[in-house]
Write a protein that holds these residues in place. Structure first.
Motif, PDB file in Angstrom:
ATOM      1  N   PHE A  63     -45.580  24.129 -65.854  1.00 12.85           N
ATOM      2  CA  PHE A  63     -44.083  23.654 -64.956  1.00 12.85           C
ATOM      3  C   PHE A  63     -43.458  25.096 -65.641  1.00 12.85           C
ATOM      4  CE2 PHE A  63     -43.926  22.053 -69.786  1.00 12.85           C
ATOM      5  CZ  PHE A  63     -42.560  22.431 -69.930  1.00 12.85           C
ATOM      6  N   ILE A  64     -42.004  25.424 -64.743  1.00  9.32           N
ATOM      7  CA  ILE A  64     -41.548  26.546 -64.933  1.00  9.32           C
ATOM      8  C   ILE A  64     -40.055  26.454 -65.046  1.00  9.32           C
ATOM      9  CG2 ILE A  64     -41.250  26.919 -62.248  1.00  9.32           C
ATOM     10  CD1 ILE A  64     -42.177  29.722 -62.791  1.00  9.32           C
ATOM     11  N   VAL A  65     -38.977  27.072 -65.620  1.00  9.13           N
ATOM     12  CA  VAL A  65     -38.050  26.773 -65.882  1.00  9.13           C
ATOM     13  C   VAL A  65     -37.294  28.802 -65.522  1.00  9.13           C
ATOM     14  CG1 VAL A  65     -36.268  26.504 -67.927  1.00  9.13           C
ATOM     15  CG2 VAL A  65     -38.874  25.458 -67.934  1.00  9.13           C
ATOM     16  N   PRO A  66     -36.462  28.091 -64.899  1.00  7.81           N
ATOM     17  CA  PRO A  66     -35.837  29.824 -64.475  1.00  7.81           C
ATOM     18  C   PRO A  66     -33.864  30.061 -64.641  1.00  7.81           C
ATOM     19  CG  PRO A  66     -35.431  27.693 -62.650  1.00  7.81           C
ATOM     20  CD  PRO A  66     -36.054  27.140 -63.600  1.00  7.81           C
ATOM     21  N   SER A  67     -33.614  30.666 -64.595  1.00  7.28           N
ATOM     22  CA  SER A  67     -32.404  31.194 -65.230  1.00  7.28           C
ATOM     23  C   SER A  67     -31.573  31.476 -64.784  1.00  7.28           C
ATOM     24  CB  SER A  67     -32.844  31.877 -66.249  1.00  7.28           C
ATOM     25  OG  SER A  67     -33.342  33.210 -65.710  1.00  7.28           O
ATOM     26  N   SER A  68     -31.279  31.062 -63.084  1.00  8.05           N
ATOM     27  CA  SER A  68     -30.633  29.877 -62.506  1.00  8.05           C
ATOM     28  C   SER A  68     -30.485  29.696 -61.664  1.00  8.05           C
ATOM     29  CB  SER A  68     -30.090  31.747 -61.900  1.00  8.05           C
ATOM     30  OG  SER A  68     -30.996  32.165 -60.687  1.00  8.05           O
ATOM     31  N   SER A  69     -29.421  28.825 -60.999  1.00  3.45           N
ATOM     32  CA  SER A  69     -29.248  28.146 -60.156  1.00  3.45           C
ATOM     33  C   SER A  69     -30.264  28.555 -58.908  1.00  3.45           C
ATOM     34  CB  SER A  69     -28.267  27.314 -60.066  1.00  3.45           C
ATOM     35  OG  SER A  69     -27.613  26.749 -60.933  1.00  3.45           O
ATOM     36  N   ALA A  70     -29.542  29.441 -58.600  1.00  7.72           N
ATOM     37  CA  ALA A  70     -30.366  30.067 -57.155  1.00  7.72           C
ATOM     38  C   ALA A  70     -32.214  30.903 -57.082  1.00  7.72           C
ATOM     39  CB  ALA A  70     -29.721  31.004 -56.602  1.00  7.72           C
ATOM     40  N   ARG A  95     -40.538  26.447 -53.279  1.00  5.08           N
ATOM     41  CA  ARG A  95     -42.596  26.760 -53.059  1.00  5.08           C
ATOM     42  C   ARG A  95     -43.577  25.784 -53.397  1.00  5.08           C
ATOM     43  NH1 ARG A  95     -42.063  33.093 -55.765  1.00  5.08           N
ATOM     44  NH2 ARG A  95     -39.923  33.723 -55.008  1.00  5.08           N
ATOM     45  N   GLY A  96     -42.723  24.716 -53.775  1.00  4.94           N
ATOM     46  CA  GLY A  96     -44.208  24.221 -54.250  1.00  4.94           C
ATOM     47  C   GLY A  96     -43.730  23.842 -56.468  1.00  4.94           C
ATOM     48  N   ALA A  97     -42.472  24.713 -56.800  1.00  4.44           N
ATOM     49  CA  ALA A  97     -43.304  25.035 -58.257  1.00  4.44           C
ATOM     50  C   ALA A  97     -42.941  23.379 -58.390  1.00  4.44           C
ATOM     51  CB  ALA A  97     -42.180  26.073 -58.418  1.00  4.44           C
ATOM     52  N   ASN A  98     -43.562  23.299 -59.498  1.00  6.57           N
ATOM     53  CA  ASN A  98     -42.985  22.925 -61.029  1.00  6.57           C
ATOM     54  C   ASN A  98     -42.329  22.678 -61.533  1.00  6.57           C
ATOM     55  OD1 ASN A  98     -43.529  20.089 -61.951  1.00  6.57           O
ATOM     56  ND2 ASN A  98     -44.754  20.445 -63.785  1.00  6.57           N
ATOM     57  N   VAL A  99     -40.807  22.783 -61.379  1.00  8.83           N
ATOM     58  CA  VAL A  99     -39.598  22.835 -61.997  1.00  8.83           C
ATOM     59  C   VAL A  99     -39.322  22.160 -62.749  1.00  8.83           C
ATOM     60  CG1 VAL A  99     -36.866  24.183 -61.552  1.00  8.83           C
ATOM     61  CG2 VAL A  99     -38.708  24.555 -60.352  1.00  8.83           C
ATOM     62  N   ARG A 100     -38.609  22.647 -64.365  1.00  6.99           N
ATOM     63  CA  ARG A 100     -38.058  21.417 -65.172  1.00  6.99           C
ATOM     64  C   ARG A 100     -36.490  22.007 -65.838  1.00  6.99           C
ATOM     65  NH1 ARG A 100     -42.596  18.570 -67.813  1.00  6.99           N
ATOM     66  NH2 ARG A 100     -43.390  18.305 -65.340  1.00  6.99           N
ATOM     67  N   ARG A 101     -36.107  21.036 -66.288  1.00 10.08           N
ATOM     68  CA  ARG A 101     -34.185  21.287 -66.154  1.00 10.08           C
ATOM     69  C   ARG A 101     -33.786  19.943 -67.183  1.00 10.08           C
ATOM     70  NH1 ARG A 101     -30.773  20.147 -60.842  1.00 10.08           N
ATOM     71  NH2 ARG A 101     -32.509  20.165 -59.232  1.00 10.08           N
ATOM     72  N   ASP A 102     -35.389  19.907 -68.320  1.00 14.80           N
ATOM     73  CA  ASP A 102     -35.409  19.558 -69.809  1.00 14.80           C
ATOM     74  C   ASP A 102     -35.918  19.263 -70.600  1.00 14.80           C
ATOM     75  OD1 ASP A 102     -37.611  17.713 -67.716  1.00 14.80           O
ATOM     76  OD2 ASP A 102     -37.191  16.107 -69.143  1.00 14.80           O
ATOM     77  N   GLU A 103     -37.348  20.629 -70.215  1.00  8.93           N
ATOM     78  CA  GLU A 103     -38.015  21.116 -71.568  1.00  8.93           C
ATOM     79  C   GLU A 103     -37.713  22.777 -70.947  1.00  8.93           C
ATOM     80  OE1 GLU A 103     -41.592  18.667 -72.230  1.00  8.93           O
ATOM     81  OE2 GLU A 103     -41.105  18.767 -69.698  1.00  8.93           O
ATOM     82  N   PRO A 104     -38.126  23.403 -71.716  1.00 11.99           N
ATOM     83  CA  PRO A 104     -38.264  22.676 -73.716  1.00 11.99           C
ATOM     84  C   PRO A 104     -36.859  22.699 -74.422  1.00 11.99           C
ATOM     85  CG  PRO A 104     -38.178  25.198 -73.463  1.00 11.99           C
ATOM     86  CD  PRO A 104     -37.978  24.678 -71.897  1.00 11.99           C
ATOM     87  N   ALA A 128     -43.004  30.890 -67.332  1.00  9.64           N
ATOM     88  CA  ALA A 128     -44.053  29.521 -66.875  1.00  9.64           C
ATOM     89  C   ALA A 128     -44.676  28.772 -68.215  1.00  9.64           C
ATOM     90  CB  ALA A 128     -44.760  30.287 -65.306  1.00  9.64           C
ATOM     91  N   ILE A 129     -44.894  27.662 -68.325  1.00  8.66           N
ATOM     92  CA  ILE A 129     -44.876  26.975 -69.397  1.00  8.66           C
ATOM     93  C   ILE A 129     -46.768  25.881 -69.431  1.00  8.66           C
ATOM     94  CG2 ILE A 129     -44.677  25.607 -71.646  1.00  8.66           C
ATOM     95  CD1 ILE A 129     -41.195  26.654 -71.116  1.00  8.66           C
ATOM     96  N   TRP A 154     -48.366  28.788 -56.889  1.00  5.58           N
ATOM     97  CA  TRP A 154     -46.196  28.508 -56.300  1.00  5.58           C
ATOM     98  C   TRP A 154     -46.057  30.397 -55.623  1.00  5.58           C
ATOM     99  CZ3 TRP A 154     -45.124  27.255 -62.204  1.00  5.58           C
ATOM    100  CH2 TRP A 154     -45.354  25.571 -62.224  1.00  5.58           C
ATOM    101  N   PHE A 155     -46.692  31.065 -56.222  1.00  6.04           N
ATOM    102  CA  PHE A 155     -46.000  32.528 -55.215  1.00  6.04           C
ATOM    103  C   PHE A 155     -47.198  33.079 -54.607  1.00  6.04           C
ATOM    104  CE2 PHE A 155     -44.541  31.645 -60.039  1.00  6.04           C
ATOM    105  CZ  PHE A 155     -43.133  32.469 -59.679  1.00  6.04           C
TER     106      PHE A 155
END
Length: 251
Positions: free
Chosen positions: A135-142, A150-159, A184-185, A208-209
């Protein structure tokens, strides 16, 4: 500024690349093994070495058998349409938190000055053996919306406990420098050679990219053995010390 860029192989810029993948030795060595294997499989060219006074003073033999000072290696991989992606990796990071912060900011400033728009840190996270997730954790809402499109597995609760270290700073500070940054983890049991997780991580990043990279079909054990040889002996002790003090995983 404590950062020095040594341009290599006749290069003097970042080749108009838009995305950079970053990793350091860490949990399962997933990111490090992934990027080393990616560089080898795609005939990456070293375009620069990043020297910094905060890196541990350990000189090692490079691939040419020459003694090289501590550095991060910036490599370029050609992709479709004459474009390139960059990889940035090394064998160590500053030991002091304040020096990690200084180095992270100077690296981001370098990338910003060369118009790098995306920085993705590759890392591992210890979890149960039965759980095999990427999964992947971004650093901005946009950027989160962009990645989800893009279909990435984005997480909001991890780590859930956060992350520490140079890679954690790079993956979270991007927006300050107008760079879309994310981590990306891959989950792992924490083995020092979790190559299977590294392959899963590379495959997900590629999809994803839309990079169309050559993904190694099996593990390159020579890369892993080399990683063992050149990793600082104290790295494991540093990880233990930091994770005992902070409820977070080290990157």
């Amino acid at each position: 500024m404590s950062l020095l860029v040594e341009w290599r192989n006749g290069h003097e810029n970042l080749l108009d690349a838009e995305i950079c993948l970053f990793s350091l030795p860490g949990v399962g060595n997933i990111g490090k093994v992934a990027i080393d294997a990616l560089n080898t499989a795609n005939d990456a060219i070293e375009i620069a070495r990043i020297h910094h006074t905060a890196l541990p003073p350990l000189a090692i033999l490079d691939q040419d058998g020459l003694l090289s000072p501590p550095h991060l290696s910036l490599m370029a991989i050609p992709i479709n349409g004459g474009k390139h992606i960059l990889t940035l990796t090394g064998t160590s990071q500053p030991l002091e938190p304040n020096n990690q912060g200084v180095m992270a900011r100077e690296i981001l400033s370098l990338l910003q000055n060369h118009n790098i728009s995306e920085l993705v840190v590759l890392a591992g996270m210890i979890d149960d053996a039965a759980r095999k997730e990427i999964f992947i954790v971004p650093s901005s809402s946009a950027y989160r919306v962009n990645l989800e499109s893009r279909g990435a597995n984005v997480r909001r609760d991890e780590p859930s406990s956060g992350a520490i270290g140079l890679a954690a700073l790079l993956s979270s500070l991007g927006p300050v420098y107008h760079i879309n940054s994310a981590c990306a983890i891959a989950t792992t049991v924490g083995a020092s050679e979790d190559i299977i997780a590294a392959q899963r991580l590379l495959t997900s990043i590629d999809e994803w990219f839309g990079l169309n990279l050559v993904i190694p079909k099996d593990a390159d054990k020579k890369l892993v053995e080399r990683l063992k040889q050149i990793s600082p002996q104290q790295h494991g002790d540093l990880v233990s010390e930091l994770t005992q003090t902070h409820d977070a995983f080290y990157m």
